[in-house]
Design a protein around this motif. Structure first.
Motif, mmCIF file in Angstrom:
data_model
loop_
_atom_site.group_PDB
_atom_site.id
_atom_site.type_symbol
_atom_site.label_atom_id
_atom_site.label_comp_id
_atom_site.label_asym_id
_atom_site.label_seq_id
_atom_site.Cartn_x
_atom_site.Cartn_y
_atom_site.Cartn_z
ATOM 1 N N MET A 174 0.833 -1.194 0.000
ATOM 2 C CA MET A 174 0.000 0.000 0.000
ATOM 3 C C MET A 174 0.876 1.254 0.000
ATOM 4 S SD MET A 174 -3.023 1.187 2.643
ATOM 5 C CE MET A 174 -4.224 -0.028 2.092
ATOM 6 N N LYS A 175 1.944 1.249 0.790
ATOM 7 C CA LYS A 175 2.835 2.406 0.850
ATOM 8 C C LYS A 175 3.492 2.648 -0.511
ATOM 9 C CE LYS A 175 5.768 5.558 2.396
ATOM 10 N NZ LYS A 175 6.724 5.332 3.478
ATOM 11 N N LEU A 176 3.892 1.591 -1.195
ATOM 12 C CA LEU A 176 4.528 1.764 -2.505
ATOM 13 C C LEU A 176 3.544 2.338 -3.520
ATOM 14 C CD1 LEU A 176 6.708 -1.469 -2.688
ATOM 15 C CD2 LEU A 176 7.435 0.853 -2.097
ATOM 16 N N ALA A 177 2.287 1.882 -3.477
ATOM 17 C CA ALA A 177 1.274 2.439 -4.378
ATOM 18 C C ALA A 177 1.029 3.905 -4.056
ATOM 19 C CB ALA A 177 -0.025 1.640 -4.271
ATOM 20 N N ARG A 178 0.995 4.216 -2.761
ATOM 21 C CA ARG A 178 0.783 5.607 -2.362
ATOM 22 C C ARG A 178 1.937 6.493 -2.846
ATOM 23 N NH1 ARG A 178 0.546 9.991 -2.032
ATOM 24 N NH2 ARG A 178 -0.167 11.432 -0.441
ATOM 25 N N ASN A 179 3.179 6.008 -2.681
ATOM 26 C CA ASN A 179 4.328 6.813 -3.076
ATOM 27 C C ASN A 179 4.525 6.850 -4.583
ATOM 28 O OD1 ASN A 179 4.744 7.495 -0.473
ATOM 29 N ND2 ASN A 179 6.855 6.797 -0.357
ATOM 30 N N LEU A 180 4.029 5.832 -5.293
ATOM 31 C CA LEU A 180 4.009 5.904 -6.751
ATOM 32 C C LEU A 180 3.237 7.147 -7.178
ATOM 33 C CD1 LEU A 180 4.354 4.488 -9.617
ATOM 34 C CD2 LEU A 180 2.093 3.520 -9.182
ATOM 35 N N LEU A 181 2.068 7.331 -6.604
ATOM 36 C CA LEU A 181 1.262 8.510 -6.900
ATOM 37 C C LEU A 181 1.992 9.783 -6.492
ATOM 38 C CD1 LEU A 181 -1.396 9.933 -7.662
ATOM 39 C CD2 LEU A 181 -2.235 9.398 -5.372
ATOM 40 N N HIS A 182 2.610 9.752 -5.332
ATOM 41 C CA HIS A 182 3.295 10.923 -4.773
ATOM 42 C C HIS A 182 4.375 11.436 -5.725
ATOM 43 C CE1 HIS A 182 4.456 13.513 -1.451
ATOM 44 N NE2 HIS A 182 5.696 13.051 -1.472
ATOM 45 N N PHE A 183 5.255 10.541 -6.151
ATOM 46 C CA PHE A 183 6.399 10.997 -6.933
ATOM 47 C C PHE A 183 6.071 11.207 -8.408
ATOM 48 C CE2 PHE A 183 8.464 9.246 -3.121
ATOM 49 C CZ PHE A 183 9.105 10.418 -2.719
ATOM 50 N N ILE A 184 5.088 10.484 -8.940
ATOM 51 C CA ILE A 184 4.607 10.825 -10.278
ATOM 52 C C ILE A 184 3.969 12.214 -10.247
ATOM 53 C CG2 ILE A 184 2.867 10.279 -12.021
ATOM 54 C CD1 ILE A 184 3.475 7.336 -11.592
ATOM 55 N N SER A 185 3.254 12.516 -9.153
ATOM 56 C CA SER A 185 2.659 13.851 -9.006
ATOM 57 C C SER A 185 3.740 14.923 -8.946
ATOM 58 C CB SER A 185 1.788 13.911 -7.754
ATOM 59 O OG SER A 185 0.697 13.042 -7.849
ATOM 60 N N PHE A 186 4.838 14.623 -8.255
ATOM 61 C CA PHE A 186 5.952 15.584 -8.205
ATOM 62 C C PHE A 186 6.507 15.815 -9.615
ATOM 63 C CE2 PHE A 186 7.695 15.334 -3.582
ATOM 64 C CZ PHE A 186 6.498 15.826 -3.116
ATOM 65 N N THR A 187 6.635 14.731 -10.385
ATOM 66 C CA THR A 187 7.137 14.868 -11.747
ATOM 67 C C THR A 187 6.169 15.708 -12.582
ATOM 68 O OG1 THR A 187 8.131 12.672 -11.513
ATOM 69 C CG2 THR A 187 8.040 13.596 -13.731
ATOM 70 N N ALA A 188 4.871 15.467 -12.394
ATOM 71 C CA ALA A 188 3.870 16.281 -13.091
ATOM 72 C C ALA A 188 3.964 17.741 -12.661
ATOM 73 C CB ALA A 188 2.474 15.739 -12.826
ATOM 74 N N ALA A 189 4.276 17.958 -11.393
ATOM 75 C CA ALA A 189 4.405 19.333 -10.900
ATOM 76 C C ALA A 189 5.573 20.046 -11.579
ATOM 77 C CB ALA A 189 4.585 19.339 -9.382
ATOM 78 N N THR A 190 6.653 19.326 -11.821
ATOM 79 C CA THR A 190 7.780 19.964 -12.509
ATOM 80 C C THR A 190 7.400 20.324 -13.937
ATOM 81 O OG1 THR A 190 8.782 17.880 -13.310
ATOM 82 C CG2 THR A 190 9.417 18.635 -11.106
ATOM 83 N N GLU A 191 6.569 19.491 -14.578
ATOM 84 C CA GLU A 191 6.099 19.797 -15.932
ATOM 85 C C GLU A 191 5.199 21.025 -15.923
ATOM 86 O OE1 GLU A 191 5.454 16.520 -18.714
ATOM 87 O OE2 GLU A 191 3.383 17.207 -18.895
ATOM 88 N N ALA A 192 4.313 21.090 -14.935
ATOM 89 C CA ALA A 192 3.421 22.249 -14.817
ATOM 90 C C ALA A 192 4.214 23.523 -14.555
ATOM 91 C CB ALA A 192 2.412 22.013 -13.690
ATOM 92 N N GLN A 193 5.266 23.426 -13.762
ATOM 93 C CA GLN A 193 6.090 24.595 -13.479
ATOM 94 C C GLN A 193 6.786 25.101 -14.745
ATOM 95 O OE1 GLN A 193 8.034 24.608 -9.178
ATOM 96 N NE2 GLN A 193 8.253 22.593 -10.111
ATOM 97 N N ARG A 194 7.243 24.173 -15.568
ATOM 98 C CA ARG A 194 7.908 24.590 -16.813
ATOM 99 C C ARG A 194 6.936 25.325 -17.728
ATOM 100 N NH1 ARG A 194 9.100 20.891 -19.955
ATOM 101 N NH2 ARG A 194 8.543 18.948 -18.895
ATOM 102 N N LEU A 195 5.705 24.799 -17.806
ATOM 103 C CA LEU A 195 4.692 25.473 -18.625
ATOM 104 C C LEU A 195 4.386 26.858 -18.065
ATOM 105 C CD1 LEU A 195 2.634 25.361 -20.961
ATOM 106 C CD2 LEU A 195 0.987 24.410 -19.310
ATOM 107 N N ALA A 196 4.189 26.933 -16.757
ATOM 108 C CA ALA A 196 3.860 28.213 -16.127
ATOM 109 C C ALA A 196 4.993 29.216 -16.294
ATOM 110 C CB ALA A 196 3.557 27.996 -14.644
ATOM 111 N N GLU A 197 6.228 28.755 -16.099
ATOM 112 C CA GLU A 197 7.378 29.648 -16.224
ATOM 113 C C GLU A 197 7.498 30.186 -17.643
ATOM 114 O OE1 GLU A 197 11.732 29.468 -14.301
ATOM 115 O OE2 GLU A 197 11.333 27.849 -15.736
ATOM 116 N N ALA A 198 7.304 29.296 -18.639
ATOM 117 C CA ALA A 198 7.382 29.727 -20.037
ATOM 118 C C ALA A 198 6.278 30.718 -20.378
ATOM 119 C CB ALA A 198 7.296 28.511 -20.961
ATOM 120 N N ALA A 199 5.151 30.614 -19.648
ATOM 121 C CA ALA A 199 4.028 31.524 -19.884
ATOM 122 C C ALA A 199 4.136 32.807 -19.069
ATOM 123 C CB ALA A 199 2.719 30.815 -19.562
#
Length: 297
Positions: A174-199
């Motif tokens: 359960m912890k691994l599934a939870r952290n899978l979501l956690h760190f994929i979300s962090f990766t998505a956050a870095t993508e969102a930041q790049r879009l926001a910064e470029a805008a």
């Protein structure tokens, strides 16, 4: 079993272990602590806890022992080493491993412990150092019902949520599934930041908005309410709810991808999300995903 009949031990007083153990200091049955660093023990002995030099010495005094060390190798040493818990623990002792280790290690050690009449449960934690400091952690327990019932009350001292995930190993899974979501979300956050910064958007302000609205909506956990990932029948009440989520998501993802194209920002996670959101929700892709995916192919 009464509180006074349960005696607690804590091995590993680092960034997570120390604040967790601190909340056990006033446990009626008493607390025994162990760490390789004398300075880590001092605040606990000053507050009335008993210090032990080895895990074996903890097991001589405690019927429930929490272990928060670095990795699988350290957990093995604490449990099965020459001065480990197994060398002195009495039958009926519950050993709770809070470290995030392999689920196979948890199962292996639990089998060894069972031969001596000892319950080893995997009990990984989520909530980080702030959750530990505030006593707001979530604990995911893999082990038999008897052991779960034994630890519920003491663990509630440092955790707002104590979940019985299933048999040994289930807590870690359960912890691994939870952290899978956690760190994929962090990766998505870095993508969102790049879009926001470029805008030309202030990404710190964006972060404030994300934290604020996730606290209201529940973030990604808001969709984790069904007991299966199977496709949703159109007659099921969830279909309209999740279909609405899909439609909103596909619309916003397609708009974000269009913005990224205009700003020359690559958004691979957004493209994957657009393609897979509807299927992942169990309602299939919507018209926007079909159209946009074909256009981008």
């Amino acid at each position: 079993m009464t509180q006074t009949a349960v005696t607690l031990g804590y091995i590993g007083l680092g960034n997570m272990g120390a604040p967790m153990a601190t909340r056990l200091l006033d446990w009626p049955g008493g607390l025994t602590v162990c760490d390789t660093r004398p300075e880590a023990l001092e605040p606990f002995t000053a507050a009335g806890a008993t210090a032990a030099a080895t895990p074996a010495a903890v097991a001589e005094r405690a019927s429930v022992i929490s272990v928060t060390v670095l990795d699988d190798a350290q957990v093995r040493d604490v449990v099965t080493g020459a001065d480990g818990i197994l060398s002195t623990a009495a039958p009926g002792t519950v050993v709770a491993v809070h470290s995030t280790i392999s689920d196979t290690t948890a199962v292996e050690l639990a089998t060894l412990c069972a031969g001596a009449g000892i319950h080893l449960i995997d009990a990984p934690i989520s909530g980080g150092a702030p959750g530990a400091q505030q006593g707001r952690l979530a604990v995911m327990i893999g082990g038999p019902e008897e052991a779960f019932q034994t630890v519920r009350e003491p663990f509630a001292r440092f955790a707002e949520l104590v979940v019985h995930a299933g048999g040994v190993g289930a807590g870690t899974r359960m912890k691994l599934a939870r952290n899978l979501l956690h760190f994929i979300s962090f990766t998505a956050a870095t993508e969102a930041q790049r879009l926001a910064e470029a805008a030309g958007i202030d990404i710190r302000a964006l972060g404030k908005v994300v934290r604020h609205t996730d606290a209201i909506t529940g973030g990604a956990g808001a969709i984790m309410l069904r007991d299966t990932t199977a496709p949703v029948a159109e007659s099921d009440g969830w279909f309209s709810i999740l279909g609405h989520v899909r439609n909103l998501g596909e619309k916003d993802l397609s708009l974000a991808l269009d913005l990224g194209d205009r700003l020359d920002v690559d958004l691979p996670l957004a493209a994957i999300a657009l393609e897979r959101l509807g299927a992942g929700l169990g309602v299939g892709p919507g018209t926007i995903a079909d159209t946009t995916t074909k256009e981008r192919a």
